[in-house]
Design a protein around this motif. Sequence first.
Motif, mmCIF file in Angstrom:
data_model
loop_
_atom_site.group_PDB
_atom_site.id
_atom_site.type_symbol
_atom_site.label_atom_id
_atom_site.label_comp_id
_atom_site.label_asym_id
_atom_site.label_seq_id
_atom_site.Cartn_x
_atom_site.Cartn_y
_atom_site.Cartn_z
ATOM 1 N N VAL A 86 35.787 1.152 -9.441
ATOM 2 C CA VAL A 86 36.431 0.677 -8.253
ATOM 3 C C VAL A 86 37.512 1.785 -7.823
ATOM 4 N N TYR A 87 37.515 2.216 -6.660
ATOM 5 C CA TYR A 87 38.332 3.298 -6.153
ATOM 6 C C TYR A 87 39.564 2.604 -5.275
ATOM 7 N N TYR A 88 40.689 2.955 -5.651
ATOM 8 C CA TYR A 88 42.097 2.297 -4.878
ATOM 9 C C TYR A 88 42.623 3.595 -4.186
ATOM 10 N N CYS A 89 43.238 2.993 -3.245
ATOM 11 C CA CYS A 89 44.133 4.176 -2.413
ATOM 12 C C CYS A 89 45.572 3.628 -2.635
ATOM 13 N N ALA A 90 46.469 4.261 -2.727
ATOM 14 C CA ALA A 90 47.864 4.105 -2.960
ATOM 15 C C ALA A 90 48.780 4.872 -2.181
ATOM 16 N N ALA A 91 49.978 4.258 -1.945
ATOM 17 C CA ALA A 91 50.961 5.144 -1.281
ATOM 18 C C ALA A 91 52.319 5.107 -2.173
ATOM 19 N N SER A 92 52.887 6.417 -2.266
ATOM 20 C CA SER A 92 53.994 6.619 -3.043
ATOM 21 C C SER A 92 55.171 7.298 -1.879
ATOM 22 N N PRO A 93 56.291 6.692 -2.147
ATOM 23 C CA PRO A 93 57.508 7.008 -1.595
ATOM 24 C C PRO A 93 58.215 8.357 -2.135
ATOM 25 N N TRP A 94 57.668 8.637 -3.203
ATOM 26 C CA TRP A 94 58.311 9.703 -4.213
ATOM 27 C C TRP A 94 57.541 10.837 -4.249
ATOM 28 N N LYS A 95 57.826 11.900 -4.816
ATOM 29 C CA LYS A 95 57.105 13.214 -5.077
ATOM 30 C C LYS A 95 56.187 13.115 -6.087
ATOM 31 N N TYR A 96 56.322 12.141 -6.921
ATOM 32 C CA TYR A 96 55.193 12.122 -7.981
ATOM 33 C C TYR A 96 54.170 11.345 -7.862
ATOM 34 N N ALA B 265 43.422 3.467 5.283
ATOM 35 C CA ALA B 265 44.224 3.566 6.664
ATOM 36 C C ALA B 265 45.367 2.657 6.302
ATOM 37 N N PRO B 266 46.544 3.194 6.198
ATOM 38 C CA PRO B 266 47.838 2.426 6.002
ATOM 39 C C PRO B 266 48.298 1.781 7.087
ATOM 40 N N SER B 267 48.794 0.699 7.160
ATOM 41 C CA SER B 267 49.482 -0.101 8.439
ATOM 42 C C SER B 267 50.789 -0.673 7.769
ATOM 43 N N GLY B 268 51.687 -0.733 8.895
ATOM 44 C CA GLY B 268 52.756 -1.361 8.473
ATOM 45 C C GLY B 268 54.000 -0.689 8.042
ATOM 46 N N GLY B 269 53.797 0.703 8.137
ATOM 47 C CA GLY B 269 54.782 1.714 7.682
ATOM 48 C C GLY B 269 54.616 3.149 8.442
ATOM 49 N N THR B 270 55.186 3.766 8.061
ATOM 50 C CA THR B 270 55.432 5.343 8.508
ATOM 51 C C THR B 270 54.471 6.227 7.721
ATOM 52 N N PHE B 271 53.571 6.768 8.147
ATOM 53 C CA PHE B 271 52.461 7.374 7.295
ATOM 54 C C PHE B 271 53.257 8.635 6.538
ATOM 55 N N SER B 272 54.065 9.253 7.358
ATOM 56 C CA SER B 272 54.628 10.463 7.129
ATOM 57 C C SER B 272 55.664 10.279 5.682
ATOM 58 N N ASP B 273 56.024 8.993 5.587
ATOM 59 C CA ASP B 273 57.028 8.756 4.497
ATOM 60 C C ASP B 273 56.290 8.942 3.082
ATOM 61 N N TYR B 274 54.994 8.878 3.106
ATOM 62 C CA TYR B 274 54.173 8.820 2.051
ATOM 63 C C TYR B 274 53.446 9.769 1.448
ATOM 64 N N LEU B 275 53.471 9.952 0.159
ATOM 65 C CA LEU B 275 52.384 10.688 -0.635
ATOM 66 C C LEU B 275 51.218 9.566 -0.857
ATOM 67 N N MET B 276 50.094 10.007 -0.333
ATOM 68 C CA MET B 276 48.724 9.243 -0.483
ATOM 69 C C MET B 276 48.167 9.662 -1.860
ATOM 70 N N GLY B 277 47.645 8.564 -2.521
ATOM 71 C CA GLY B 277 46.934 8.815 -3.553
ATOM 72 C C GLY B 277 45.508 8.084 -3.830
ATOM 73 N N TRP B 278 44.648 8.587 -4.670
ATOM 74 C CA TRP B 278 43.460 7.868 -4.853
ATOM 75 C C TRP B 278 43.530 7.503 -6.661
ATOM 76 N N PHE B 279 42.877 6.432 -6.957
ATOM 77 C CA PHE B 279 42.907 6.133 -8.370
ATOM 78 C C PHE B 279 41.576 5.400 -8.434
ATOM 79 N N ARG B 280 41.010 5.248 -9.707
ATOM 80 C CA ARG B 280 39.865 4.584 -9.895
ATOM 81 C C ARG B 280 39.876 3.849 -11.101
ATOM 82 N N GLN B 281 39.110 2.706 -11.229
ATOM 83 C CA GLN B 281 39.070 2.024 -12.704
ATOM 84 C C GLN B 281 37.726 1.322 -12.889
#
Length: 121
Positions: free
Chosen positions: A91-101, A22-38
């Motif tokens: 460990v699984y991480y969520c991340a937000a990208s303002p780009w299309k990549y 759950a992102p906070s402090g930004g506009t959700f629609s501005d971001y592509l959301m991803g999951w990574f793991r390490q």
Amino acid sequence: VQLQASGGGLVQAGGSLRLSCAPSGGTFSDYLMGWFRQAPGKEREFVAAISWYDNRYSADSVKGRFTISRDNAKNTVYLQMNSLKPEDTAVYYCAASPWKYYRRVVDYDYWGQGTQVTVSS
């Protein structure tokens, strides 16, 4: 943007877990959301990503087992993980990208703290 991931835990091989972010402090629609793991001793790797327009991408290693989705009304992104294997332990991480990549760590500007997923054999 702050990201809060949850839903990790210990599960037996073949089991399922659902991660939430759950992102906070930004506009959700501005971001592509991803999951990574390490995993220990390994580099952080791409798992799945989803755009605002519901374009979905996933790594070959999880195709057919993991599903990414987002609920824009709830400002939440999910990772449904089925048929889990011991090699999914990480460990699984969520991340937000303002780009299309979406595939690289450097494509993302914001990261959550990570949630541990452990799959026992």
